[in-house]
Design a protein around this motif. Structure first.
Motif, PDB file in Angstrom:
ATOM      1  N   PHE A 103      -3.498 -14.269  10.215  1.00 32.85           N
ATOM      2  CA  PHE A 103      -2.468 -14.332   9.190  1.00 32.85           C
ATOM      3  C   PHE A 103      -2.423 -13.035   8.404  1.00 32.85           C
ATOM      4  O   PHE A 103      -3.445 -12.373   8.227  1.00 32.85           O
ATOM      5  CB  PHE A 103      -2.730 -15.503   8.241  1.00 32.85           C
ATOM      6  CG  PHE A 103      -2.653 -16.828   8.933  1.00 32.85           C
ATOM      7  CD1 PHE A 103      -1.434 -17.334   9.352  1.00 32.85           C
ATOM      8  CD2 PHE A 103      -3.798 -17.563   9.180  1.00 32.85           C
ATOM      9  CE1 PHE A 103      -1.351 -18.549  10.005  1.00 32.85           C
ATOM     10  CE2 PHE A 103      -3.732 -18.789   9.828  1.00 32.85           C
ATOM     11  CZ  PHE A 103      -2.498 -19.282  10.243  1.00 32.85           C
ATOM     12  N   SER A 104      -1.233 -12.691   7.916  1.00 34.19           N
ATOM     13  CA  SER A 104      -1.096 -11.526   7.047  1.00 34.19           C
ATOM     14  C   SER A 104      -1.792 -11.834   5.737  1.00 34.19           C
ATOM     15  O   SER A 104      -1.745 -12.956   5.237  1.00 34.19           O
ATOM     16  CB  SER A 104       0.375 -11.205   6.798  1.00 34.19           C
ATOM     17  OG  SER A 104       0.975 -10.775   7.986  1.00 34.19           O
ATOM     18  N   GLY A 105      -2.440 -10.813   5.211  1.00 36.86           N
ATOM     19  CA  GLY A 105      -3.197 -10.997   3.971  1.00 36.86           C
ATOM     20  C   GLY A 105      -2.731 -10.046   2.888  1.00 36.86           C
ATOM     21  O   GLY A 105      -1.537  -9.888   2.653  1.00 36.86           O
ATOM     22  N   GLN A 106      -3.672  -9.406   2.272  1.00 32.53           N
ATOM     23  CA  GLN A 106      -3.432  -8.502   1.159  1.00 32.53           C
ATOM     24  C   GLN A 106      -2.548  -7.326   1.584  1.00 32.53           C
ATOM     25  O   GLN A 106      -2.747  -6.745   2.643  1.00 32.53           O
ATOM     26  CB  GLN A 106      -4.774  -7.961   0.634  1.00 32.53           C
ATOM     27  CG  GLN A 106      -4.670  -7.045  -0.548  1.00 32.53           C
ATOM     28  CD  GLN A 106      -4.211  -7.773  -1.796  1.00 32.53           C
ATOM     29  OE1 GLN A 106      -4.531  -8.931  -1.997  1.00 32.53           O
ATOM     30  NE2 GLN A 106      -3.451  -7.092  -2.616  1.00 32.53           N
ATOM     31  N   ALA A 107      -1.590  -6.982   0.730  1.00 36.22           N
ATOM     32  CA  ALA A 107      -0.734  -5.818   0.975  1.00 36.22           C
ATOM     33  C   ALA A 107      -0.982  -4.797  -0.131  1.00 36.22           C
ATOM     34  O   ALA A 107      -1.043  -5.147  -1.313  1.00 36.22           O
ATOM     35  CB  ALA A 107       0.735  -6.225   0.994  1.00 36.22           C
ATOM     36  N   THR A 108      -1.121  -3.557   0.281  1.00 33.17           N
ATOM     37  CA  THR A 108      -1.330  -2.462  -0.660  1.00 33.17           C
ATOM     38  C   THR A 108      -0.207  -1.458  -0.509  1.00 33.17           C
ATOM     39  O   THR A 108       0.063  -0.994   0.607  1.00 33.17           O
ATOM     40  CB  THR A 108      -2.678  -1.755  -0.372  1.00 33.17           C
ATOM     41  OG1 THR A 108      -3.721  -2.736  -0.390  1.00 33.17           O
ATOM     42  CG2 THR A 108      -2.958  -0.674  -1.386  1.00 33.17           C
ATOM     43  N   ARG A 109       0.437  -1.122  -1.622  1.00 31.75           N
ATOM     44  CA  ARG A 109       1.523  -0.139  -1.561  1.00 31.75           C
ATOM     45  C   ARG A 109       0.941   1.236  -1.267  1.00 31.75           C
ATOM     46  O   ARG A 109       0.005   1.687  -1.921  1.00 31.75           O
ATOM     47  CB  ARG A 109       2.314  -0.110  -2.867  1.00 31.75           C
ATOM     48  CG  ARG A 109       3.505   0.812  -2.781  1.00 31.75           C
ATOM     49  CD  ARG A 109       4.400   0.848  -4.003  1.00 31.75           C
ATOM     50  NE  ARG A 109       3.790   0.364  -5.203  1.00 31.75           N
ATOM     51  CZ  ARG A 109       4.395  -0.449  -6.067  1.00 31.75           C
ATOM     52  NH1 ARG A 109       5.614  -0.859  -5.848  1.00 31.75           N
ATOM     53  NH2 ARG A 109       3.777  -0.828  -7.164  1.00 31.75           N
ATOM     54  N   VAL A 110       1.490   1.897  -0.248  1.00 28.04           N
ATOM     55  CA  VAL A 110       1.041   3.226   0.146  1.00 28.04           C
ATOM     56  C   VAL A 110       1.874   4.282  -0.570  1.00 28.04           C
ATOM     57  O   VAL A 110       1.341   5.257  -1.085  1.00 28.04           O
ATOM     58  CB  VAL A 110       1.136   3.399   1.683  1.00 28.04           C
ATOM     59  CG1 VAL A 110       0.782   4.810   2.097  1.00 28.04           C
ATOM     60  CG2 VAL A 110       0.247   2.382   2.382  1.00 28.04           C
ATOM     61  N   ARG A 111       3.198   4.071  -0.604  1.00 29.83           N
ATOM     62  CA  ARG A 111       4.073   5.026  -1.293  1.00 29.83           C
ATOM     63  C   ARG A 111       5.448   4.424  -1.522  1.00 29.83           C
ATOM     64  O   ARG A 111       5.861   3.494  -0.838  1.00 29.83           O
ATOM     65  CB  ARG A 111       4.193   6.331  -0.532  1.00 29.83           C
ATOM     66  CG  ARG A 111       4.860   6.223   0.818  1.00 29.83           C
ATOM     67  CD  ARG A 111       4.794   7.566   1.551  1.00 29.83           C
ATOM     68  NE  ARG A 111       5.241   7.399   2.914  1.00 29.83           N
ATOM     69  CZ  ARG A 111       6.240   8.061   3.442  1.00 29.83           C
ATOM     70  NH1 ARG A 111       6.901   8.941   2.738  1.00 29.83           N
ATOM     71  NH2 ARG A 111       6.580   7.856   4.696  1.00 29.83           N
ATOM     72  N   THR A 112       6.131   5.001  -2.496  1.00 27.25           N
ATOM     73  CA  THR A 112       7.512   4.639  -2.815  1.00 27.25           C
ATOM     74  C   THR A 112       8.261   5.931  -3.073  1.00 27.25           C
ATOM     75  O   THR A 112       7.741   6.831  -3.727  1.00 27.25           O
ATOM     76  CB  THR A 112       7.572   3.742  -4.072  1.00 27.25           C
ATOM     77  OG1 THR A 112       6.840   2.551  -3.818  1.00 27.25           O
ATOM     78  CG2 THR A 112       9.002   3.377  -4.420  1.00 27.25           C
ATOM     79  N   SER A 113       9.478   6.008  -2.546  1.00 31.86           N
ATOM     80  CA  SER A 113      10.298   7.195  -2.756  1.00 31.86           C
ATOM     81  C   SER A 113      11.764   6.833  -2.579  1.00 31.86           C
ATOM     82  O   SER A 113      12.094   5.694  -2.260  1.00 31.86           O
ATOM     83  CB  SER A 113       9.901   8.309  -1.776  1.00 31.86           C
ATOM     84  OG  SER A 113      10.119   7.886  -0.440  1.00 31.86           O
ATOM     85  N   LYS A 114      12.626   7.796  -2.780  1.00 34.94           N
ATOM     86  CA  LYS A 114      14.053   7.637  -2.495  1.00 34.94           C
ATOM     87  C   LYS A 114      14.308   8.244  -1.126  1.00 34.94           C
ATOM     88  O   LYS A 114      13.680   9.225  -0.741  1.00 34.94           O
ATOM     89  CB  LYS A 114      14.917   8.353  -3.538  1.00 34.94           C
ATOM     90  CG  LYS A 114      14.813   7.749  -4.916  1.00 34.94           C
ATOM     91  CD  LYS A 114      15.501   6.419  -4.955  1.00 34.94           C
ATOM     92  CE  LYS A 114      15.470   5.832  -6.356  1.00 34.94           C
ATOM     93  NZ  LYS A 114      16.022   4.509  -6.402  1.00 34.94           N
TER      94      LYS A 114
END
Length: 175
Positions: A103-114
């Protein structure tokens, strides 16, 4: 013979044949040019673009999802898309994309941009690392990439790090 080889090498280096070997995929008012080998599959009101092999061990084929207003409205456990959360439209546990027995578990944001999404449109691009577990830590993981065009209520979700997808979306034609 030398001229033929030189011409072939020239075409390979310039990318002309690859550019010609595309087809249009139209969804929610925009058109993408994708490789001829990719194909589409309707999933309710969404459109899945299949980009490669379908492994019986994986939860989905190598692909990405094109979603419109309904996908945006139900993108976060049955609620509207939230930029600070991964795309997860169901309220239940989801299968791990590369190894569906987990099952999918913890998600960690790697990056956000436009990111560009065709002429005149910008998308919020977010990349997540999603871990999978089966009672043990770090059994598998995958990357979820999301492009969200708020003004058009369009979302693109890629679980396979599809090569060139950012560039393809950047050249989308709205009309």
């Amino acid at each position: 013979m030398i001229l033929t080889v030189a011409l072939s090498a020239s075409l390979v280096l310039t990318g002309s044949p690859a550019q010609a070997a595309t087809k249009p995929v139209t969804f929610q008012g925009f058109t993408l040019r994708v490789p001829l080998t990719w194909h589409t599959k309707k999933e309710g009101v969404n459109l899945r673009v299949i980009t490669g092999a379908c492994s019986p061990a994986a939860a989905e084929c190598r692909s990405f999802l094109l979603g419109g207003p309904r996908a945006v409205r139900y993108a976060s456990e049955g609620s509207a898309y939230q930029a600070d959360r991964p795309y997860h439209p169901s309220s239940g546990v989801s299968e791990c994309v590369p190894k569906k027995k987990y099952f999918s578990g913890q998600a960690t944001r790697v990056r956000t941009s436009k990111a560009a999404f065709g002429a005149g449109q910008r998308a919020r691009f977010t990349e997540w690392k999603v871990s999978c577990d089966g009672g043990r830590l770090n059994v598998a993981s995958y990357t979820q990439r999301v492009w969200y065009v708020k003004a058009k209520k369009v979302i693109v979700v890629d679980h396979w790090k599809t090569p060139g997808l950012g560039a393809i979306l950047g050249k989308a034609v709205w009309g």
